[in-house]
Design a protein around this motif. Structure first.
Motif, PDB file in Angstrom:
ATOM      1  N   GLU A  75       0.822  -1.213   0.000  1.00 39.86           N
ATOM      2  CA  GLU A  75       0.000   0.000   0.000  1.00 39.86           C
ATOM      3  C   GLU A  75       0.855   1.261   0.000  1.00 39.86           C
ATOM      4  OE1 GLU A  75      -2.073  -0.492   3.632  1.00 39.86           O
ATOM      5  OE2 GLU A  75      -3.383  -2.065   2.873  1.00 39.86           O
ATOM      6  N   ILE A  98       5.471   4.615  -3.644  1.00 36.45           N
ATOM      7  CA  ILE A  98       5.531   4.201  -2.240  1.00 36.45           C
ATOM      8  C   ILE A  98       5.007   2.775  -2.098  1.00 36.45           C
ATOM      9  CG2 ILE A  98       4.446   4.611   0.017  1.00 36.45           C
ATOM     10  CD1 ILE A  98       4.579   7.659  -0.781  1.00 36.45           C
ATOM     11  N   ALA A 101       7.409   0.175  -3.071  1.00 35.43           N
ATOM     12  CA  ALA A 101       8.542   0.005  -2.159  1.00 35.43           C
ATOM     13  C   ALA A 101       8.129  -0.593  -0.816  1.00 35.43           C
ATOM     14  CB  ALA A 101       9.198   1.365  -1.924  1.00 35.43           C
ATOM     15  N   ALA A 102       6.849  -0.514  -0.496  1.00 38.23           N
ATOM     16  CA  ALA A 102       6.403  -0.914   0.838  1.00 38.23           C
ATOM     17  C   ALA A 102       6.434  -2.423   1.025  1.00 38.23           C
ATOM     18  CB  ALA A 102       4.978  -0.395   1.070  1.00 38.23           C
ATOM     19  N   ALA A 103       6.620  -2.803   2.275  1.00 37.32           N
ATOM     20  CA  ALA A 103       6.495  -4.221   2.615  1.00 37.32           C
ATOM     21  C   ALA A 103       5.020  -4.605   2.571  1.00 37.32           C
ATOM     22  CB  ALA A 103       7.054  -4.453   4.014  1.00 37.32           C
ATOM     23  N   PRO A 104       4.709  -5.864   2.305  1.00 40.65           N
ATOM     24  CA  PRO A 104       3.295  -6.271   2.260  1.00 40.65           C
ATOM     25  C   PRO A 104       2.595  -5.996   3.590  1.00 40.65           C
ATOM     26  CG  PRO A 104       4.715  -7.998   1.399  1.00 40.65           C
ATOM     27  CD  PRO A 104       5.617  -6.978   2.012  1.00 40.65           C
ATOM     28  N   ASN A 105       1.372  -5.553   3.509  1.00 35.45           N
ATOM     29  CA  ASN A 105       0.571  -5.348   4.702  1.00 35.45           C
ATOM     30  C   ASN A 105      -0.332  -6.566   4.865  1.00 35.45           C
ATOM     31  OD1 ASN A 105      -1.077  -4.584   6.755  1.00 35.45           O
ATOM     32  ND2 ASN A 105      -1.890  -2.741   5.765  1.00 35.45           N
TER      33      ASN A 105
ATOM     34  N   ILE B  81       4.783  -2.068   7.216  1.00 38.45           N
ATOM     35  CA  ILE B  81       5.006  -0.650   6.961  1.00 38.45           C
ATOM     36  C   ILE B  81       3.689   0.084   7.164  1.00 38.45           C
ATOM     37  CG2 ILE B  81       5.612   1.038   5.191  1.00 38.45           C
ATOM     38  CD1 ILE B  81       7.969  -0.529   6.236  1.00 38.45           C
ATOM     39  N   HIS B  96      -0.110   3.734   5.934  1.00 37.57           N
ATOM     40  CA  HIS B  96       0.618   3.714   4.676  1.00 37.57           C
ATOM     41  C   HIS B  96       1.816   4.631   4.849  1.00 37.57           C
ATOM     42  CE1 HIS B  96      -2.985   2.215   2.551  1.00 37.57           C
ATOM     43  NE2 HIS B  96      -3.623   3.005   3.369  1.00 37.57           N
ATOM     44  N   LEU B 175      12.963   4.960  -1.634  1.00 39.05           N
ATOM     45  CA  LEU B 175      12.085   4.459  -0.578  1.00 39.05           C
ATOM     46  C   LEU B 175      12.490   3.066  -0.134  1.00 39.05           C
ATOM     47  CD1 LEU B 175       8.686   5.712  -1.899  1.00 39.05           C
ATOM     48  CD2 LEU B 175       9.445   5.934   0.459  1.00 39.05           C
ATOM     49  N   ASP B 176      12.912   2.240  -1.088  1.00 42.43           N
ATOM     50  CA  ASP B 176      13.322   0.872  -0.744  1.00 42.43           C
ATOM     51  C   ASP B 176      14.357   0.876   0.369  1.00 42.43           C
ATOM     52  OD1 ASP B 176      11.734   0.129  -2.780  1.00 42.43           O
ATOM     53  OD2 ASP B 176      13.320  -0.481  -4.153  1.00 42.43           O
ATOM     54  N   VAL B 179      12.752   1.877   3.755  1.00 38.55           N
ATOM     55  CA  VAL B 179      11.931   0.762   4.267  1.00 38.55           C
ATOM     56  C   VAL B 179      12.827  -0.344   4.810  1.00 38.55           C
ATOM     57  CG1 VAL B 179      10.397  -1.108   3.538  1.00 38.55           C
ATOM     58  CG2 VAL B 179       9.923   1.248   2.827  1.00 38.55           C
TER      59      VAL B 179
END
Lengths: 449, 539
Positions: A75, A98, A101-105, B81, B96, B175-176, B179
């Protein structure tokens, strides 16, 4: 101008067209950052202090667009207030970058489809059309009075013309205009500053979250604040320890807000999180009743709930029994109505042989979760009650008590009143009763006024 | 500067302003707002359009701010995240990563002795003219209530550009990478099997501010802020405790975050969270020597020194919301705030600190000044208006606005406790020299204070007992408290040496209706207070 439904659809269409994500949610609505509320629409504020207008401000319509996207369960989100095609496209791209790049929620929830929302008219044309001259006149009269009587007044009067809109790629759609106004005033019996001010009087009154300017009685509220200020000159010390206390609705609201968080399990102190109470449990005396009612004629709040789900009526506490646990699937404890009684605030006071009237409070905060220990202090008018009558001003004081015991010690309640209380936006108005509470513990006098 | 409409059009990129859908007037579509905001000449044209209106309406002073705030917040809750606490409509956290762009301008005028203010997110000449006219209308109405015209102290005219010194723009870091850093921190924390939660976050701001006033000031600034932190939570035998790693938020680039090596601190913080969960509750109430680290003093000085010396609070401007203070303007130069080792400096010019910039939001060059010298109050926080309340001839540069849609106000600058001399003790020597006392580390927001900042109660993120010059065990629930004046800063006995001074800062500071956030540093050395009142949570 506030965006029309057609204009919002066009903006949202631009957003959807720019997106490549699996799921897209677009929202235009007020939102709350840490210590800051952002209005979606226009806001006009008159702020006065030392009995003259310090800031008369107008912020032209602004419609921050909130973008949520998801690739699978990854997300991302972005906000922009620039609604030209380039601004929207840029923001969508940011949100998608974003999300990639985000980790899975793991707790990602799929989008809901179209919903049916109750019709609650929250827009008042006359309030939206209020001119700057009319806003000024509304305040100028009370300032004239404060100056004529050599009183030191500070106040905040706002008029917002707002918009809520939501759509998602699963077909949901919501659009609603609403007006919002409120006024708060603090009157001090004179302009003494610093340590010398401990003998002066101070009073406060407010109404908030109203849809119609016609319902906002600025002179009347100012009268109340003046009466409290003049009535609390030369406050007297009183014995620390447990007392029977009548909390005016605004003062009661701060405790009820904490109670709702306690019962929902969302109460927290640093390093400690609460656990939800169980539905069906007795959590307060039989005098406490609380429900969410967005369509109450004195609230006319939004039917748009978390995640775009409809927000309907829900009973939280009935005769002291927790019927539904706030939060989660039951929805948030907003647009609160604490009814169940018909008597007035004056009737509640009249029922007290010996006690204390608390008109407002400050810094009321949970210190520990288990046990739920609260402290805070009184502000802007504390009065002795003898034989059902107000019997002179008292010095402000700190209090310390257990929140669960507070709820069970409620001995009486009034009908609900607009209970404006301080929020980061200045005023939030639920409909709260005045409460009579036994064994309310004061532990330290204060010279602060 | 006086530009014609034709010049303005040229500044817009050579094409006429056009009306786009939704009634939003824009310069040519080829120049979206996020490009215009980078074009200083274009912003001068916009501001000049407003200032000409104010001038023609007879304003004695006017200023314009064109502002773009870019904010990025990333948080990791264990391996998920998320967003940071906040509300997106009815209570739910964003959950988010969030990036926000907020662009607009405002016009403030002083006309007939009163302020008027209007703001808009629409960057166009027509809007600049309309907003300035509106601000004048509002000032005229406010002036009918003013007992005396508002007066400003003079300020030299500055034409300048100022940028926060930084090496690596945080917004260009992938961003990677951010994170991965947060997930790594949380992974390190959770290696301790007695922890049950790790939470870490990064927060970056890029503020682009153009300022222009009717006196000729033209100032372009860019402020870059980098912040982040993490905490470990432990749950042991039914007791939950949290220990936070405090980094000192700074105005600096991403190089700061890289240099912190945050994962390397995770093991210690996790172990201290566990130790805190196992710690006994304080069972003492009375007076003890108290040693505070810079991150604990940070909040203490913010509340006990910072807010009381905001001159706008002192003169009852904030009475209806945040409150006033126990100080009066006439206290300057005579009020004994604390012991002779107490020296507080206000500044907005020390490198890297949170409030540091070139100029404040009414064009005053930032500076450094004494607020408390050898225990005596010698200075307030002032703006061009409020300086007149204490008879000063220049502003201290404390006028700030968070964003384009908030009115400029007097706000707290960096305010720091000065260290002792080179011969002052180190933190280790200070503890070694303490026979019996408590060590408070890190701030905790669970404080008690009244709205005049007379009475205060504080705790810490972690508290240790000190016995015979050594920290022995942690305690839970310990607080220190006292009345201002007399029971707090008068008991300050020792401050440590300059090498121990740290630029600690809070997460947020808010004031006003509607509220505005503020960023400031409260630097401090370590300090020891003699015979401070201490006790449990009910103190």
């Amino acid at each position: 101008m506030i965006l029309t439904e057609a204009e919002v659809r066009e903006i949202f269409d631009t957003g959807f067209a720019a997106a490549t994500a699996d799921e897209v949610e677009l929202t235009m609505a007020w939102y709350h950052e840490v210590n800051r509320e952002v209005v979606c629409g226009s806001t006009k504020v008159i702020r006065f202090s030392n009995s003259y207008i310090r800031d008369d401000t107008v912020v032209m319509p602004c419609h921050p667009l909130q973008i949520h996207v998801a690739f699978g369960n990854r997300e991302g989100a972005a906000i922009t207030n620039q609604l030209d095609p380039a601004g929207i496209t840029d923001a969508v791209a940011r949100a998608e970058a974003i999300a990639r790049a985000a980790a899975p929620n793991e707790s990602h929830r799929p989008l809901h489809g179209p919903q049916e929302y109750p019709e609650i008219p929250g827009f008042d044309e006359a309030t939206a059309a209020l001119t700057d001259e009319e806003r000024h006149e509304a305040v100028a009269g009370v300032i004239e009075r404060l100056q004529a009587d050599n009183l030191n007044g500070s106040g905040y009067f706002h008029v917002d013309d707002t918009l809520e809109a939501h759509a998602n790629s699963a077909g949901a759609w919501f659009y609603r205009r609403a007006t919002k106004t409120g006024y708060a005033v603090t009157v001090r019996s004179d302009a003494t500053t610093g340590r010398e001010s401990s003998r002066i009087g101070s009073g406060w009154a407010a109404a908030g979250d109203l849809r119609r300017f016609a319902d906002l009685d600025i002179p009347g509220l100012t009268d109340v604040a003046i009466r409290k200020a003049l009535g609390s000159v030369d406050p007297q010390p009183f014995e620390m320890g447990p007392h029977t206390v009548v909390l005016e609705p605004s003062a009661a609201a701060s405790f009820i807000g904490l109670l709702m968080r306690l019962w929902s399990g969302s109460a927290r102190t640093v390093g400690a999180w609460g656990t939800p109470s169980e539905a069906g449990a007795r959590v307060a005396s039989e005098h406490l009743n609380l429900r969410t009612q967005p369509g109450h004629p004195q609230i006319m709040g939004s039917p748009y709930g978390p995640g775009g789900m409809p927000l309907g009526e829900r009973v939280w506490v009935e005769d002291g029994v927790l019927r539904n646990v706030p939060g989660g699937e039951n929805g948030p404890a907003v647009h609160l109505v604490g009814d169940g009684a018909s008597k007035s605030l004056e009737d509640v006071i009249a029922g007290v042989d010996r006690g204390i009237l608390m008109t407002q409070n400050w810094n009321t905060m949970l210190r520990t979760i288990d046990p739920p220990h609260v402290n805070g202090m009184t502000r802007n008018g504390l009065f002795r009650i003898e034989d059902g009558q107000l019997a002179g001003p008292l010095q402000n004081a700190w209090y310390s008590l257990r929140l669960d015991e507070f709820a069970n010690n409620i001995e009486d309640a009034s009908r609900p009143y607009n209970a404006a209380s301080f929020g980061s936006s200045g005023l939030n108005g639920n409909l709260m009763p005045a409460l009579r509470v036994a064994n309310f513990n004061f532990y330290r006098p204060s010279e602060a006024v | 500067m006086d530009i014609t409409r034709r010049q303005f059009v040229r500044l817009c990129g050579g094409t006429a302003a056009v009306v786009l859908p939704f009634g939003l007037t824009r310069c040519a579509a080829s120049r979206p707002a996020h490009e215009l905001i980078e074009d200083v000449e274009w912003k001068k044209g916009l501001a000049d359009a407003s200032l000409r209106v104010a001038n023609s309406r007879g304003a004695t002073f006017a200023d314009v701010r064109v502002v773009r705030n870019l904010i990025q917040t990333i948080a990791a809750d264990d391996q998920a995240i998320k967003g940071v606490p906040g509300e997106w409509h009815y209570g739910s956290s964003p959950e988010h990563v969030l990036e926000k762009v907020d662009i607009g301008f405002n016009v403030r005028v002083l006309k007939d002795g009163a302020w008027g203010f209007a703001a808009s997110p629409v960057l166009s000449e027509d809007e600049a003219v309309a907003v300035a006219g509106l601000a004048c209308d509002l000032a005229e109405k406010a002036a009918t209530t003013i007992p005396e015209p508002i007066r400003l102290v003079p300020e030299p005219v500055h034409v300048d550009t100022w940028v926060t010194p930084h090496e690596e723009d945080p917004f260009t870091v992938p961003l990677d990478e951010k994170v991965a850093l947060l997930l790594r921190i949380n992974e390190e924390v959770r290696r301790n099997p007695q922890t049950d939660r790790a939470f870490s976050w990064l927060d970056f701001w890029d503020e682009n501010k153009f300022y222009m006033n009717s006196e000729g000031a033209e100032i372009q600034q860019r402020l870059v802020r980098s912040d982040g932190s993490f905490f470990a939570r432990a749950h042991v035998d039914g007791v939950t405790a949290q220990r936070r790693f405090f980094i000192n938020p700074l105005n600096i680039g991403y190089e700061y975050i890289r240099g912190l090596n945050l994962p390397s601190h995770a093991e210690r913080i996790a172990a201290e969270a566990v130790e805190k969960a196992k710690a006994p509750l304080i069972d003492f109430s009375g007076q003890l020597d108290v040693v505070m680290d810079p991150q604990n003093i940070c909040l203490f000085e913010h509340e006990t020194i910072g807010h009381p010396t905001e001159l706008n609070r002192t003169v009852l401007v904030e009475t209806n919301f945040a409150g006033s203070t126990f100080l009066a303007p006439e206290d300057m130069g005579s009020y004994e705030f604390g012991s002779p080792v107490m020296n507080f400096v206000g500044d907005r010019s020390r490198p890297m600190l949170r409030s540091t910039c070139g100029y404040d939001d009414e064009g005053v060059k930032t500076q450094e000044w004494d607020v408390v010298r050898e225990g005596k109050l010698v200075g307030f926080q002032t703006t061009r208006e409020f300086a007149t309340y204490v008879g000063e001839e220049a502003s201290r540069g404390c006028c700030m606005t968070e964003s384009w849609d908030r009115v400029p106000q007097g706000r707290m600058p960096n305010l720091s406790l000065e260290p002792g001399g080179q011969d002052a003790p180190s933190p280790e020597e200070l503890i070694a020299d303490t026979r019996r006392g408590l060590l408070f580390r890190g701030f905790s927001s669970r404080i008690v204070q009244d709205y005049q900042r007379r009475y205060h109660t504080y705790t810490g993120n972690a508290v240790w007992e000190i016995e015979n010059g050594r920290t022995t065990r942690m305690l839970r629930g310990a607080h220190y408290y006292g009345q201002n004046p007399g029971e707090l800063w008068h008991r300050l006995e020792t401050v440590t040496n300059p090498a121990s001074w740290e630029p600690a800062a809070l997460d947020s500071d808010d004031i006003g209706q509607p509220t505005q956030r503020n960023h400031n540093t409260h630097g401090a050395p370590w300090a020891r207070f003699r015979n401070l009142n201490v006790g449990g949570p009910g103190s």
